[in-house]
Design a protein around this motif. Structure first.
Motif, PDB file in Angstrom:
ATOM      1  N   ILE A  60       0.835  -1.202   0.000  1.00 42.55           N
ATOM      2  CA  ILE A  60       0.000   0.000   0.000  1.00 42.55           C
ATOM      3  C   ILE A  60       0.870   1.253   0.000  1.00 42.55           C
ATOM      4  O   ILE A  60       0.602   2.216  -0.721  1.00 42.55           O
ATOM      5  N   ASN A  61       1.938   1.239   0.784  1.00 41.21           N
ATOM      6  CA  ASN A  61       2.848   2.387   0.826  1.00 41.21           C
ATOM      7  C   ASN A  61       3.567   2.590  -0.504  1.00 41.21           C
ATOM      8  O   ASN A  61       3.915   3.709  -0.871  1.00 41.21           O
ATOM      9  N   MET A  62       3.788   1.485  -1.200  1.00 44.67           N
ATOM     10  CA  MET A  62       4.488   1.540  -2.483  1.00 44.67           C
ATOM     11  C   MET A  62       3.552   1.760  -3.664  1.00 44.67           C
ATOM     12  O   MET A  62       4.000   1.813  -4.813  1.00 44.67           O
ATOM     13  N   LEU A  63       2.254   1.888  -3.391  1.00 38.29           N
ATOM     14  CA  LEU A  63       1.272   1.960  -4.473  1.00 38.29           C
ATOM     15  C   LEU A  63       1.560   3.070  -5.494  1.00 38.29           C
ATOM     16  O   LEU A  63       1.472   2.817  -6.699  1.00 38.29           O
ATOM     17  N   PRO A  64       1.911   4.288  -5.076  1.00 37.92           N
ATOM     18  CA  PRO A  64       2.237   5.316  -6.086  1.00 37.92           C
ATOM     19  C   PRO A  64       3.401   4.915  -6.991  1.00 37.92           C
ATOM     20  O   PRO A  64       3.383   5.166  -8.205  1.00 37.92           O
ATOM     21  N   GLU A  65       4.414   4.268  -6.404  1.00 34.81           N
ATOM     22  CA  GLU A  65       5.560   3.814  -7.184  1.00 34.81           C
ATOM     23  C   GLU A  65       5.166   2.683  -8.135  1.00 34.81           C
ATOM     24  O   GLU A  65       5.651   2.612  -9.270  1.00 34.81           O
ATOM     25  N   ILE A  66       4.273   1.813  -7.673  1.00 31.44           N
ATOM     26  CA  ILE A  66       3.804   0.702  -8.515  1.00 31.44           C
ATOM     27  C   ILE A  66       3.016   1.238  -9.705  1.00 31.44           C
ATOM     28  O   ILE A  66       3.219   0.801 -10.844  1.00 31.44           O
ATOM     29  N   VAL A  67       2.119   2.183  -9.458  1.00 35.19           N
ATOM     30  CA  VAL A  67       1.323   2.779 -10.541  1.00 35.19           C
ATOM     31  C   VAL A  67       2.244   3.466 -11.547  1.00 35.19           C
ATOM     32  O   VAL A  67       2.063   3.339 -12.769  1.00 35.19           O
ATOM     33  N   LYS A  68       3.241   4.184 -11.045  1.00 34.10           N
ATOM     34  CA  LYS A  68       4.197   4.863 -11.933  1.00 34.10           C
ATOM     35  C   LYS A  68       4.959   3.855 -12.796  1.00 34.10           C
ATOM     36  O   LYS A  68       5.171   4.085 -13.998  1.00 34.10           O
ATOM     37  N   SER A  69       5.349   2.741 -12.188  1.00 34.89           N
ATOM     38  CA  SER A  69       6.105   1.730 -12.939  1.00 34.89           C
ATOM     39  C   SER A  69       5.237   1.091 -14.026  1.00 34.89           C
ATOM     40  O   SER A  69       5.724   0.793 -15.122  1.00 34.89           O
ATOM     41  N   ILE A  70       3.952   0.895 -13.739  1.00 32.42           N
ATOM     42  CA  ILE A  70       3.041   0.346 -14.755  1.00 32.42           C
ATOM     43  C   ILE A  70       2.908   1.322 -15.922  1.00 32.42           C
ATOM     44  O   ILE A  70       2.951   0.921 -17.100  1.00 32.42           O
ATOM     45  N   GLN A  71       2.774   2.593 -15.611  1.00 32.85           N
ATOM     46  CA  GLN A  71       2.679   3.619 -16.661  1.00 32.85           C
ATOM     47  C   GLN A  71       3.938   3.648 -17.518  1.00 32.85           C
ATOM     48  O   GLN A  71       3.870   3.792 -18.742  1.00 32.85           O
ATOM     49  N   GLN A  72       5.100   3.501 -16.879  1.00 32.77           N
ATOM     50  CA  GLN A  72       6.366   3.496 -17.622  1.00 32.77           C
ATOM     51  C   GLN A  72       6.463   2.277 -18.529  1.00 32.77           C
ATOM     52  O   GLN A  72       6.925   2.377 -19.673  1.00 32.77           O
ATOM     53  N   THR A  73       6.027   1.124 -18.035  1.00 31.65           N
ATOM     54  CA  THR A  73       6.041  -0.095 -18.851  1.00 31.65           C
ATOM     55  C   THR A  73       5.135   0.063 -20.072  1.00 31.65           C
ATOM     56  O   THR A  73       5.521  -0.282 -21.199  1.00 31.65           O
ATOM     57  N   ILE A  74       3.936   0.583 -19.846  1.00 35.33           N
ATOM     58  CA  ILE A  74       3.006   0.791 -20.957  1.00 35.33           C
ATOM     59  C   ILE A  74       3.595   1.768 -21.965  1.00 35.33           C
ATOM     60  O   ILE A  74       3.488   1.566 -23.181  1.00 35.33           O
ATOM     61  N   MET A  75       4.252   2.832 -21.486  1.00 35.12           N
ATOM     62  CA  MET A  75       4.867   3.812 -22.377  1.00 35.12           C
ATOM     63  C   MET A  75       5.934   3.156 -23.247  1.00 35.12           C
ATOM     64  O   MET A  75       5.960   3.358 -24.474  1.00 35.12           O
ATOM     65  N   MET A  76       6.802   2.356 -22.643  1.00 36.41           N
ATOM     66  CA  MET A  76       7.870   1.691 -23.400  1.00 36.41           C
ATOM     67  C   MET A  76       7.301   0.752 -24.448  1.00 36.41           C
ATOM     68  O   MET A  76       7.776   0.709 -25.592  1.00 36.41           O
ATOM     69  N   VAL A  77       6.288  -0.010 -24.067  1.00 35.40           N
ATOM     70  CA  VAL A  77       5.694  -0.966 -24.996  1.00 35.40           C
ATOM     71  C   VAL A  77       4.986  -0.245 -26.138  1.00 35.40           C
ATOM     72  O   VAL A  77       5.125  -0.628 -27.308  1.00 35.40           O
ATOM     73  N   VAL A  78       4.246   0.815 -25.821  1.00 38.85           N
ATOM     74  CA  VAL A  78       3.526   1.558 -26.865  1.00 38.85           C
ATOM     75  C   VAL A  78       4.499   2.166 -27.870  1.00 38.85           C
ATOM     76  O   VAL A  78       4.293   2.088 -29.090  1.00 38.85           O
ATOM     77  N   ILE A  79       5.579   2.780 -27.382  1.00 42.46           N
ATOM     78  CA  ILE A  79       6.559   3.397 -28.284  1.00 42.46           C
ATOM     79  C   ILE A  79       7.208   2.346 -29.179  1.00 42.46           C
ATOM     80  O   ILE A  79       7.321   2.526 -30.399  1.00 42.46           O
ATOM     81  N   SER A  80       7.638   1.245 -28.588  1.00 40.00           N
ATOM     82  CA  SER A  80       8.334   0.219 -29.369  1.00 40.00           C
ATOM     83  C   SER A  80       7.402  -0.477 -30.352  1.00 40.00           C
ATOM     84  O   SER A  80       7.793  -0.775 -31.488  1.00 40.00           O
ATOM     85  N   ILE A  81       6.159  -0.723 -29.952  1.00 42.73           N
ATOM     86  CA  ILE A  81       5.208  -1.384 -30.852  1.00 42.73           C
ATOM     87  C   ILE A  81       4.814  -0.449 -31.983  1.00 42.73           C
ATOM     88  O   ILE A  81       4.624  -0.878 -33.136  1.00 42.73           O
ATOM     89  N   THR A  82       4.697   0.835 -31.695  1.00 39.41           N
ATOM     90  CA  THR A  82       4.411   1.810 -32.751  1.00 39.41           C
ATOM     91  C   THR A  82       5.534   1.806 -33.788  1.00 39.41           C
ATOM     92  O   THR A  82       5.284   1.800 -35.002  1.00 39.41           O
ATOM     93  N   ALA A  83       6.781   1.800 -33.307  1.00 39.24           N
ATOM     94  CA  ALA A  83       7.931   1.729 -34.226  1.00 39.24           C
ATOM     95  C   ALA A  83       7.910   0.426 -35.012  1.00 39.24           C
ATOM     96  O   ALA A  83       8.232   0.406 -36.214  1.00 39.24           O
ATOM     97  N   ALA A  84       7.516  -0.662 -34.347  1.00 38.45           N
ATOM     98  CA  ALA A  84       7.469  -1.966 -35.029  1.00 38.45           C
ATOM     99  C   ALA A  84       6.459  -1.954 -36.169  1.00 38.45           C
ATOM    100  O   ALA A  84       6.736  -2.455 -37.264  1.00 38.45           O
ATOM    101  N   VAL A  85       5.283  -1.383 -35.928  1.00 39.92           N
ATOM    102  CA  VAL A  85       4.238  -1.353 -36.949  1.00 39.92           C
ATOM    103  C   VAL A  85       4.617  -0.404 -38.094  1.00 39.92           C
ATOM    104  O   VAL A  85       4.485  -0.742 -39.268  1.00 39.92           O
ATOM    105  N   VAL A  86       5.116   0.790 -37.733  1.00 39.49           N
ATOM    106  CA  VAL A  86       5.421   1.819 -38.735  1.00 39.49           C
ATOM    107  C   VAL A  86       6.598   1.417 -39.619  1.00 39.49           C
ATOM    108  O   VAL A  86       6.582   1.631 -40.840  1.00 39.49           O
ATOM    109  N   PHE A  87       7.634   0.824 -39.012  1.00 36.03           N
ATOM    110  CA  PHE A  87       8.837   0.484 -39.776  1.00 36.03           C
ATOM    111  C   PHE A  87       8.970  -1.020 -40.040  1.00 36.03           C
ATOM    112  O   PHE A  87       9.434  -1.436 -41.099  1.00 36.03           O
TER     113      PHE A  87
END
Length: 220
Positions: free
Chosen positions: A5-32
């Motif tokens: 519970i104390n780490m919840l803000p850090e956990i949410v942030k890490s999930i957002q970062q993971t989604i960001m990395m995957v979205v950027i890389s998958i976008t590059a994969a589709v486009v190129f």
């Protein structure tokens, strides 16, 4: 539970970062990577624009990048990452290496999907005088839609795992959280939480991808 519970803000942030990395890389994969896969197919033997030299060159480059273990590729691309983003840490920096790995990965899957299209359909389109662009858009991509969606699903699932690996070198995301707290600080509850999050993301993507591929399959 208190620690989680104390780490919840850090956990949410890490999930957002993971989604960001995957979205950027998958976008590059589709486009190129998508056009790369089409190019590999078109220049292959007995295809519409057969070219042994071009096909061998493209295949060599694809195989070269795919032969690198991702963690080695991540380290070897540090100069390029610094040149593009100005830093070597964080999710945006990690996205550079993820994108470089995703492009040939998805490109190869696209090539394989296009090879599954029956040659009779392609030959029928050629006999009617259809140009290459029409055949790509209306025949190849249309007929290969279920396989392409399955390939995209495999790519997303793979790069969720790769994004976790990027945490080993400060890439951020769920993998970084697992390493910093679960491994280095021996907080088993955080490690288990990170594993559960990654499992959930993978199962969600796989379920949606399987459903979408089924809806696109005209044979059903």
């Amino acid at each position: 539970m208190d620690n989680i519970i104390n780490m919840l803000p850090e956990i949410v942030k890490s999930i957002q970062q993971t989604i960001m990395m995957v979205v950027i890389s998958i976008t590059a994969a589709v486009v190129f990577g998508g056009p790369l896969g089409i190019f590999l197919y078109l220049t292959s033997q007995n295809s519409l624009h057969q070219s042994r030299w071009l096909n061998r060159t493209a295949n060599y480059l694809v195989n070269l990048v795919r032969s690198f273990p991702f963690i080695i590729l991540l380290l070897s691309l540090i100069p390029l990452t610094r040149l593009i983003t100005g830093t070597t840490i964080g999710p945006v920096a990690a996205s550079v290496s993820l994108s470089v790995a995703a492009i040939p990965f998805f490109g190869r899957l696209v090539e394989q999907s296009l090879r599954e299209v029956p040659r009779g359909i392609i030959e029928a389109a050629v006999s009617t005088g259809a140009n290459t662009w029409f055949i790509i858009r209306r025949v190849l991509l249309s007929e290969a839609r279920p396989s392409l969606m399955s390939g995209l699903t495999v790519t997303i699932v793979s790069f969720i795992s790769y994004s976790a690996m990027a945490g080993a070198v400060g890439g951020g995301g769920v993998g970084d959280l697992a390493i910093r707290y679960g491994y280095y600080r021996f907080q088993t509850d955080i490690m288990v939480t990170c594993i559960v999050i990654l499992l959930f993301l993978v199962q969600l993507v796989q379920s949606v991808g399987t459903w979408a591929a089924g809806r696109l399959d005209k044979r059903k």
